[in-house]
Enzyme design. Structure first.
Site, mmCIF file in Angstrom:
data_model
loop_
_atom_site.group_PDB
_atom_site.id
_atom_site.type_symbol
_atom_site.label_atom_id
_atom_site.label_comp_id
_atom_site.label_asym_id
_atom_site.label_seq_id
_atom_site.Cartn_x
_atom_site.Cartn_y
_atom_site.Cartn_z
ATOM 1 N N ARG A 1 19.896 -12.875 71.771
ATOM 2 C CA ARG A 1 21.061 -13.770 71.647
ATOM 3 C C ARG A 1 20.764 -14.984 70.767
ATOM 4 O O ARG A 1 21.649 -15.492 70.084
ATOM 5 C CB ARG A 1 21.465 -14.286 73.038
ATOM 6 N N GLU B 1 25.163 -8.040 72.561
ATOM 7 C CA GLU B 1 24.190 -8.961 73.187
ATOM 8 C C GLU B 1 24.865 -9.790 74.280
ATOM 9 O O GLU B 1 24.624 -10.986 74.407
ATOM 10 C CB GLU B 1 23.547 -9.883 72.131
HETATM 11 C C1 LIG Z 1 27.580 -3.253 66.264
HETATM 12 C C2 LIG Z 1 27.007 -3.143 67.633
HETATM 13 C C3 LIG Z 1 25.626 -3.136 67.793
HETATM 14 C C4 LIG Z 1 25.063 -3.000 69.063
HETATM 15 N N1 LIG Z 1 23.695 -2.951 69.184
HETATM 16 C C5 LIG Z 1 23.152 -2.725 70.411
HETATM 17 C C6 LIG Z 1 21.737 -2.575 70.554
HETATM 18 O O1 LIG Z 1 20.980 -2.675 69.583
HETATM 19 N N2 LIG Z 1 21.243 -2.312 71.792
HETATM 20 C C7 LIG Z 1 22.036 -2.193 72.893
HETATM 21 O O2 LIG Z 1 21.535 -1.936 73.969
HETATM 22 N N3 LIG Z 1 23.385 -2.334 72.782
HETATM 23 C C8 LIG Z 1 23.955 -2.604 71.573
HETATM 24 N N4 LIG Z 1 25.317 -2.738 71.445
HETATM 25 C C9 LIG Z 1 26.142 -2.582 72.629
HETATM 26 C C10 LIG Z 1 26.720 -3.876 73.151
HETATM 27 O O3 LIG Z 1 25.723 -4.695 73.681
HETATM 28 C C11 LIG Z 1 27.807 -3.532 74.163
HETATM 29 O O4 LIG Z 1 28.862 -2.931 73.452
HETATM 30 C C12 LIG Z 1 28.293 -4.731 74.925
HETATM 31 O O5 LIG Z 1 27.312 -5.187 75.811
HETATM 32 C C13 LIG Z 1 29.586 -4.472 75.690
HETATM 33 O O6 LIG Z 1 29.436 -3.325 76.489
HETATM 34 P P1 LIG Z 1 30.504 -2.137 76.422
HETATM 35 O O7 LIG Z 1 30.697 -1.765 75.034
HETATM 36 O O8 LIG Z 1 30.065 -1.109 77.379
HETATM 37 O O9 LIG Z 1 31.850 -2.784 76.933
HETATM 38 P P2 LIG Z 1 32.285 -3.016 78.435
HETATM 39 O O10 LIG Z 1 31.172 -3.542 79.215
HETATM 40 O O11 LIG Z 1 32.947 -1.809 78.923
HETATM 41 O O12 LIG Z 1 33.351 -4.146 78.263
HETATM 42 C C14 LIG Z 1 34.690 -3.924 77.795
HETATM 43 C C15 LIG Z 1 35.433 -5.256 77.793
HETATM 44 O O13 LIG Z 1 35.509 -5.752 79.114
HETATM 45 C C16 LIG Z 1 34.963 -7.049 79.191
HETATM 46 N N5 LIG Z 1 34.323 -7.206 80.502
HETATM 47 C C17 LIG Z 1 33.393 -6.429 81.079
HETATM 48 N N6 LIG Z 1 33.036 -6.942 82.263
HETATM 49 C C18 LIG Z 1 33.743 -8.074 82.432
HETATM 50 C C19 LIG Z 1 33.855 -9.048 83.470
HETATM 51 N N7 LIG Z 1 33.071 -8.973 84.533
HETATM 52 N N8 LIG Z 1 34.709 -10.051 83.315
HETATM 53 C C20 LIG Z 1 35.470 -10.153 82.193
HETATM 54 N N9 LIG Z 1 35.428 -9.262 81.198
HETATM 55 C C21 LIG Z 1 34.576 -8.241 81.310
HETATM 56 C C22 LIG Z 1 33.973 -7.112 78.070
HETATM 57 O O14 LIG Z 1 33.708 -8.438 77.692
HETATM 58 C C23 LIG Z 1 34.699 -6.343 77.005
HETATM 59 O O15 LIG Z 1 35.628 -7.189 76.397
HETATM 60 C C24 LIG Z 1 25.907 -2.897 70.189
HETATM 61 C C25 LIG Z 1 27.289 -2.933 70.021
HETATM 62 C C26 LIG Z 1 27.846 -3.054 68.771
HETATM 63 C C27 LIG Z 1 29.321 -3.078 68.630
#
Ligand SMILES: Cc1cc2nc3c(=O)[nH]c(=O)nc-3n(C[C@H](O)[C@H](O)[C@H](O)COP(=O)(O)OP(=O)(O)OC[C@H]3O[C@@H](n4cnc5c(N)ncnc54)[C@H](O)[C@@H]3O)c2cc1C
Lengths: 255, 404
Positions: free
Chosen positions: B245, B365
């Protein structure tokens, strides 16, 4: 081989240099090593690597010249000297000071310069230093000099093409882009440079006094503002537009 | 109190700036369009020492401090987000986790080649079914003699298809009382049998980078590759994010700066209603916002870097820096497009790429919703940081710069 590279501190290329109240200013833009001098450092370092020996950075300037020195040290030069020169130095005075410093360093085989400083854009300091020292000058060198038995061979970039020239050491060289991109400072170099203590020599140390510039700047001005107006010529057909355009060009005496 | 960067920091800044501007800026649009990473990027960043910038010399790194890491990220993302992403995952998630949690043997075996840039690392945590709710990942690691057998799928992994090693967290205890206590981290050689991986195409942004998936099918990982203890995986992953981060925050700061610079340039030149658009106050308001957001974002990440140097726990400050800088960079990029009018909508200018790239950092992140929750729980007194069994080592120039 004992190599000296002369560097100068200049305003960053991105800075807007203007005249305000009769003084040249670049605002709070950073000062950097003259970009052409990075090529001189690169050439010096390559020569030192090939022939053994060390590179000394030499600059004439006030305290603010330290960025340029540190940059050259971080690229890999071994040591540096700064000369506290007169504030009103022109190229002639600068060359005299640098030549005296090169003599004081002693046993110098080779001095490298950038082709010109981007602030003054005179490009004659290397030649003048050569004259003071009585050494040959290879200006606008386009290759890393080849050295064998005290004989130097280098290609010079001229408007007509490349010129192969030969001469004897000790000698002065100035470099431009043709030798290839200068290296970046290494992190280890950066650490060494930030710790380096740079000795300061005064004109007294060089046995110089009362240096008289040959050129002074009684006044500096901003270039006149260019007034550009755009006119779109209308017409019934391309031929008609072209004819009107041709008339305009003739009337304005452009052709 | 001193807000000045040291001479060393300024030289680091200039060096990384020159690399990014001279070597990457001229070719980035072309690779962004091709949706591929220019092949020279990773080896060049390795050769220049950028990949191991804040790792001690004894572990193959460049021996600079954590502030230098931030400054490098700012300069890299001022040209393209994909460059900074490399630092986030290779350096932040993988190498720094080894530095913090790895044993001496693990550091020698994995950190040294990573810091030298001979090997590339990534961090594989997110799964198709769990991102924010990381404690509920499904991928498993089962102990079998001297090995762990890994099964599962990791998704959205930056550098998935380029990396040699991955920092991976899996579930080792499905019956743990708290889901987060059943996780364990490993450093995994991605060339092992049973690992398959690929790139994800059709991404909104970071197109000149690699983002992909990694599938683990009965992958045998030697037990000596386990990082920390069994059950420590959640804590290890969260401390990896403290470092990841930080790089994201610093990078987003660079993106704000780039958006600001392009906006200033264009607003001075573009004429409308008889004057440069910079003369119109609504345009000035946008530029003013960007300028102040840049300063604030910069101070926040430098504070976090300074705390890392001092060895102070910085989860709260790093999360704040990440949230603020990434929201501000998305806003800045969007306003930069607006200032460019129709031209901003075309890839003739850089600003549309900034906008597409800036969105990712609001999601990854730890999404900015999650950062808000973190900040709220600190403010409400629901969250305090307990000391970790292994803290990120404070920056000690002598230790950092001594040869092994
Ligand atoms: C370009 C890119 C690079 C990445 N690189 C990496 C990497 O190198 N390594 C790795 O491990 N991951 C990586 N990621 C994954 C990234 O960390 C996740 O996409 C992110 O943590 C969100 O998880 P998710 O996609 O499962 O969304 P979800 O967790 O399903 O979330 C969906 C939405 O709901 C919201 N939400 C979820 N829980 C809550 C809550 N309790 N209260 C309010 N809102 C909530 C989220 O903020 C989001 O808006 C990458 C993602 C992208 C797009």
């Amino acid at each position: 081989m004992n190599i000296v590279v002369c560097v100068k501190q200049v305003p960053d290329t991105a800075a807007q240099v203007v005249v305000e109240n009769g003084q040249v200013t670049w605002g709070d833009a950073p000062l950097v090593i003259n970009p052409w001098d990075e090529f001189a450092v690169e050439a010096a370092l390559q020569l030192a690597k090939e022939h053994g020996g060390s590179v000394t950075v030499l600059t004439m300037g006030d305290e603010s010249a330290k960025e340029a020195i540190k940059h050259a040290l971080a690229m890999g030069c071994k040591q540096a000297v700064r000369i506290e020169g007169p504030a009103d130095a022109d190229t002639l005075v600068t060359a005299q000071v640098l030549a005296a410093a090169i003599q004081k360093i002693g046993d110098v085989d080779l001095v490298t310069f950038g082709r010109q400083a981007i602030d003054g854009d005179n490009g004659v300091t290397p030649a003048m230093v050569g004259r003071f020292l009585g050494w040959p000058v290879f200006s606008l060198s386009a290759t890393i000099p080849e050295i064998a038995d005290g004989v130097v061979t280098v290609q010079r970039a001229t408007e007509e093409g490349r010129q192969v020239v030969e001469g004897k050491l000790p000698a002065i060289f100035s470099f431009g882009k043709d030798i290839g991109e200068p290296r970046y400072p290494s992190f280890m170099g950066i650490r060494k440079a930030s710790r380096a203590k740079v000795p300061v020599w005064t004109l007294d140390d060089l046995g110089l006094s009362a240096l008289l510039p040959a050129v002074s700047w009684p006044e500096v001005m901003n270039p006149p503002k260019r007034e550009i107006t755009t006119e779109i010529i209308e017409g019934d057909s391309p031929a008609d537009i072209a004819e009107k355009l041709a008339d305009k060009i003739m009337a304005e005496k452009v052709l | 109190m001193d807000f000045n960067l040291s001479e060393e920091h300024r030289m680091v800044q200039k060096m990384v700036h020159d690399f990014a501007q001279r070597e990457v800026a001229p070719i980035i649009k072309e690779w962004d369009r091709k949706q591929d990473m220019a092949p020279f990027i990773l080896p060049r960043m390795g050769e220049l020492g950028i990949l191991g910038i804040c790792i001690p010399v004894r572990y193959g790194g460049a021996g600079m401090d954590y502030v230098s890491l931030g400054l490098a990220c700012e300069e890299l993302e001022a040209v393209d987000t994909t460059l900074r992403v490399v630092m986030s995952v290779h350096t932040g998630l993988c190498s720094m986790t080894l530095l913090q949690w790895g044993s001496e043997e693990q550091k020698q075996k994995f950190l040294v080649p990573l810091a030298k840039g001979e090997k590339i690392g990534c961090g594989a945590f997110t799964e198709p079914g769990a991102g924010s709710d990381f404690a509920h990942i499904r991928g498993s690691a089962r102990r079998e003699g001297d090995y762990y057998i890994l099964n599962g799928e990791k998704m959205w992994i930056s550098l998935a298809n380029k990396a040699d090693y991955a920092m991976v967290t899996m579930r080792t205890n499905p019956n743990a009382e708290k889901a987060s206590r059943g996780l364990t981290s490993f450093i995994v050689d991605l060339h092992s049998p049973g690992v398959t991986r690929g790139d994800i195409h059709g991404k909104l942004g970071v197109r000149a980078g690699s983002t992909g998936w990694i599938h683990f099918q009965d992958v045998r990982v030697p037990a000596e590759n386990r990082i920390g203890e069994e059950g420590e995986g959640f804590k290890i992953t969260m401390s990896a994010f403290d470092n990841g981060r930080y790089t994201v925050a610093a990078g987003a700061t660079g993106l704000i700066r780039a958006a600001l610079e392009e906006s200033v340039k264009y607003a001075r030149e573009r004429q409308a209603f008889g004057s440069p658009i910079a003369q119109h106050q609504l345009i000035q308001a946008k530029i003013a916002r960007m300028a102040v957001d840049y300063e604030a974002a910069r101070l926040l990440y430098l504070q976090a870097g300074w705390m890392k140097n001092a060895g102070s726990r910085n989860t709260r400050q790093t999360s704040a820096a990440k949230w603020f800088a990434t929201d501000a960079s998305f806003e800045a990029a969007s306003e930069a497009v607006q200032i460019h009018g129709g031209y901003g909508f075309s890839d003739e200018y850089n600003v549309e790429r900034y906008l597409r790239n800036s969105k990712g950092a609001v999601i990854y992140e730890g999404s900015n919703e999650i950062q808000r929750l973190i900040q709220a729980s600190y403010a409400l007194g629901w969250r305090t940081d307990k000391p970790l069994r292994r803290e990120l080592p404070p920056y000690d120039p002598d230790f950092w710069q001594e040869e092994a």
